[in-house]
Write a protein that holds these residues in place. Structure first.
Motif, PDB file in Angstrom:
ATOM      1  N   TRP A 191      38.180  20.245  27.574  1.00  0.00           N
ATOM      2  CA  TRP A 191      37.705  18.851  27.529  1.00  0.00           C
ATOM      3  C   TRP A 191      38.204  18.145  28.773  1.00  0.00           C
ATOM      4  CZ3 TRP A 191      41.028  14.498  27.020  1.00  0.00           C
ATOM      5  CH2 TRP A 191      40.389  13.266  26.763  1.00  0.00           C
ATOM      6  N   ARG A 192      37.380  17.260  29.299  1.00  0.00           N
ATOM      7  CA  ARG A 192      37.743  16.442  30.454  1.00  0.00           C
ATOM      8  C   ARG A 192      37.241  15.022  30.243  1.00  0.00           C
ATOM      9  NH1 ARG A 192      38.796  19.501  35.322  1.00  0.00           N
ATOM     10  NH2 ARG A 192      38.502  21.741  34.958  1.00  0.00           N
ATOM     11  N   GLU A 193      38.026  14.095  30.745  1.00  0.00           N
ATOM     12  CA  GLU A 193      37.598  12.695  30.749  1.00  0.00           C
ATOM     13  C   GLU A 193      38.334  11.998  31.887  1.00  0.00           C
ATOM     14  OE1 GLU A 193      38.284   8.837  28.020  1.00  0.00           O
ATOM     15  OE2 GLU A 193      37.195  10.455  27.016  1.00  0.00           O
TER      16      GLU A 193
ATOM     17  N   GLY B 289      40.287  11.580  35.002  1.00  0.00           N
ATOM     18  CA  GLY B 289      41.170  12.557  35.649  1.00  0.00           C
ATOM     19  C   GLY B 289      41.929  13.423  34.674  1.00  0.00           C
ATOM     20  N   SER B 290      41.692  13.287  33.371  1.00  0.00           N
ATOM     21  CA  SER B 290      42.462  13.999  32.345  1.00  0.00           C
ATOM     22  C   SER B 290      41.756  15.271  31.891  1.00  0.00           C
ATOM     23  CB  SER B 290      42.721  13.095  31.139  1.00  0.00           C
ATOM     24  OG  SER B 290      43.381  11.913  31.518  1.00  0.00           O
ATOM     25  N   ARG B 291      42.559  16.250  31.476  1.00  0.00           N
ATOM     26  CA  ARG B 291      42.033  17.511  30.965  1.00  0.00           C
ATOM     27  C   ARG B 291      42.812  17.911  29.712  1.00  0.00           C
ATOM     28  NH1 ARG B 291      43.094  21.806  35.443  1.00  0.00           N
ATOM     29  NH2 ARG B 291      45.135  20.760  35.407  1.00  0.00           N
TER      30      ARG B 291
ATOM     31  N   ASP C 271      46.730  17.208  30.175  1.00  0.00           N
ATOM     32  CA  ASP C 271      47.108  16.917  31.564  1.00  0.00           C
ATOM     33  C   ASP C 271      46.487  15.557  31.886  1.00  0.00           C
ATOM     34  OD1 ASP C 271      47.560  16.776  34.286  1.00  0.00           O
ATOM     35  OD2 ASP C 271      45.948  18.178  34.794  1.00  0.00           O
TER      36      ASP C 271
ATOM     37  N   ARG D  46      41.642   7.383  25.072  1.00  0.00           N
ATOM     38  CA  ARG D  46      41.631   8.754  25.587  1.00  0.00           C
ATOM     39  C   ARG D  46      42.360   9.740  24.678  1.00  0.00           C
ATOM     40  NH1 ARG D  46      41.656   9.513  31.916  1.00  0.00           N
ATOM     41  NH2 ARG D  46      39.707   8.407  31.433  1.00  0.00           N
TER      42      ARG D  46
ATOM     43  N   ALA E 269      40.179  24.396  30.825  1.00  0.00           N
ATOM     44  CA  ALA E 269      40.144  23.100  30.144  1.00  0.00           C
ATOM     45  C   ALA E 269      38.981  23.088  29.152  1.00  0.00           C
ATOM     46  CB  ALA E 269      39.987  21.972  31.152  1.00  0.00           C
TER      47      ALA E 269
ATOM     48  N   GLY F 130      46.542  13.807  34.489  1.00  0.00           N
ATOM     49  CA  GLY F 130      45.971  13.673  35.819  1.00  0.00           C
ATOM     50  C   GLY F 130      46.521  12.459  36.553  1.00  0.00           C
TER      51      GLY F 130
END
Length: 406
Positions: A104-106, A108-110, A158, A178, A102, A160
């Motif tokens: 980038w993450r934020e 629960g999202s990737r 994703d 997002r 991944a 999440g």
């Protein structure tokens, strides 16, 4: 060393609904036989001719012989269904690919990076309802990995599982928040504008994104994306919206619409699909590629994601109930999502055999976008990305268009 036994599958979800639907139908065949023989009025007059022909065949065969044959067929179909379900729930196949890194993450999202580093980045936006790995289903059915071999660098969101923050999200939070931040990462990776491709509900999100950020979007791909939710069966769309209404207060209290409730909605599209699928699966060689492909797809279908309450309300009441997108009243961050204003090159992939998003619904969006290119492969909604015909019908045209875009 003790060998770990994979957990028993829960699907097809919701299992109780599927079993009760099939049992009621099959057992109702025997229960309805006396009414057929007595000439009772039909609830559906359009079936009168077929009922008369069936009555004639019963009379010719003899009532007792017909009942015996009917009971035998009911038992046969139930046995095949239960055998197929049991074999699926115990099948040894498990998804045979790992998620890539991944970037980038934020929450629960990737943002998953399928590489290669020198390839041209493309942002892929899946639905919020089903998990995005339908585009990376298995080692031999992965659109993402195939595109990576064609000189592109797919970046797949994703979403999440909604957590405490996401349960308060609206569609505006996802799109103007997002998703826009994921686009910024993709554009920074590319060093400029990137093509954005959305699949199903993800296409609606991608279209709104392209309208909001045209300078960062080099092109837009709409894959089986609905727009006119009343195009072919307005009654069915309104029934889907009505399904939500009695549960609205509970959904608001929970903060989300549960997965099984969503699966029950999808089951309305074809209540007997489970009977057909699993009786066919029961006849398969369980070690065959076809059986493994069946299990891979069924596992994805049953690995759904709950919808945040406000998103469920906007999608069901707004899209399905009021038909907000086609009516011009769908708003994101206070601005209308108007496809006539689309200023980026657009490719619309509209499968001709789609039963989830009727082609007329998707065509309404493509025809509203100036100069949109339309490709209509002879495939279904899911088949367009994982079937044997997907590579020639969708993958190759998509790669060619992306490599030429911008």
């Amino acid at each position: 060393m003790t060998r770990r036994v994979p957990p028993l599958r829960q699907g097809p979800r919701p299992l109780g609904l599927h079993l009760s639907t099939v049992m009621t139908t099959l057992l109702g065949s025997s229960a309805g036989l006396p009414h057929l023989r007595s000439g009772s009025p039909l609830w559906r007059p359009q079936l009168r001719v077929r009922a008369a022909e069936l009555g004639r065949q019963v009379a010719e065969a003899g009532a007792d012989a017909f009942r015996t044959a009917l009971d035998r067929e009911v038992r046969r179909q139930l046995d095949l269904l239960l055998t197929g379900l049991e074999r699926y729930r115990h099948h040894p196949y498990r998804r045979d690919v790992e998620d890539p890194p991944a970037v980038w993450r934020e929450g629960g999202s990737r943002l998953l990076d399928y590489g290669p580093p020198g390839g041209r980045p493309v942002l892929f936006v899946p639905s919020l309802v089903n998990r995005g790995y339908i585009l990376d289903l298995s080692s031999d059915r992965s659109l993402m990995r195939w595109l990576a071999g064609q000189g592109l660098r797919p970046l797949l969101i994703d979403w999440g599982t909604p957590g405490p923050v996401e349960r308060r999200y609206t569609l505006t939070d996802y799109i103007a928040g997002r998703l826009e931040r994921a686009l910024e990462v993709a554009a920074d990776t590319a060093g400029g504008p990137v093509p954005v491709a959305g699949y199903c509900m993800g296409g609606l999100l991608a279209a709104a994104l392209a309208l909001r950020r045209p300078r960062q979007v080099a092109g837009l791909v709409l894959m089986a994306t609905p727009w006119d939710f009343h195009a072919e069966d307005a009654g069915a769309a309104r029934r889907a919206a009505a399904f939500f209404q009695p549960f609205g207060p509970l959904v608001e209290a929970w903060g989300e619409l549960p997965v099984d409730a969503l699966q029950a909605l999808f089951a309305q599209l074809d209540p007997y699909l489970v009977l057909r699928k699993f009786t066919q699966f029961a006849r398969m060689d369980q070690d065959s590629p076809a059986a493994r492909a069946f299990v891979a797809l069924e596992d994805w279908l049953n690995d759904g994601v709950a919808l945040p309450a406000a998103v469920a309300r906007d999608a069901l009441a707004g899209w399905y109930g009021r038909n907000d997108p086609a009516a011009g009243s769908w708003m994101v961050a206070g601005l209308p999502v108007d496809p006539v204003r689309m200023a980026v090159p657009t490719l619309a992939l509209i499968p001709e055999r789609d039963r989830i998003v009727p082609p007329a619904s998707a065509l309404a969006l493509a025809r509203a976008i100036p100069n949109a290119q339309i490709v209509a492969p002879p495939l279904g909604h899911i088949g367009m990305v994982v079937s044997a015909g997907a590579k020639s019908g969708v993958w190759r045209p998509l790669a060619d268009w992306l490599n030429a875009a911008g």
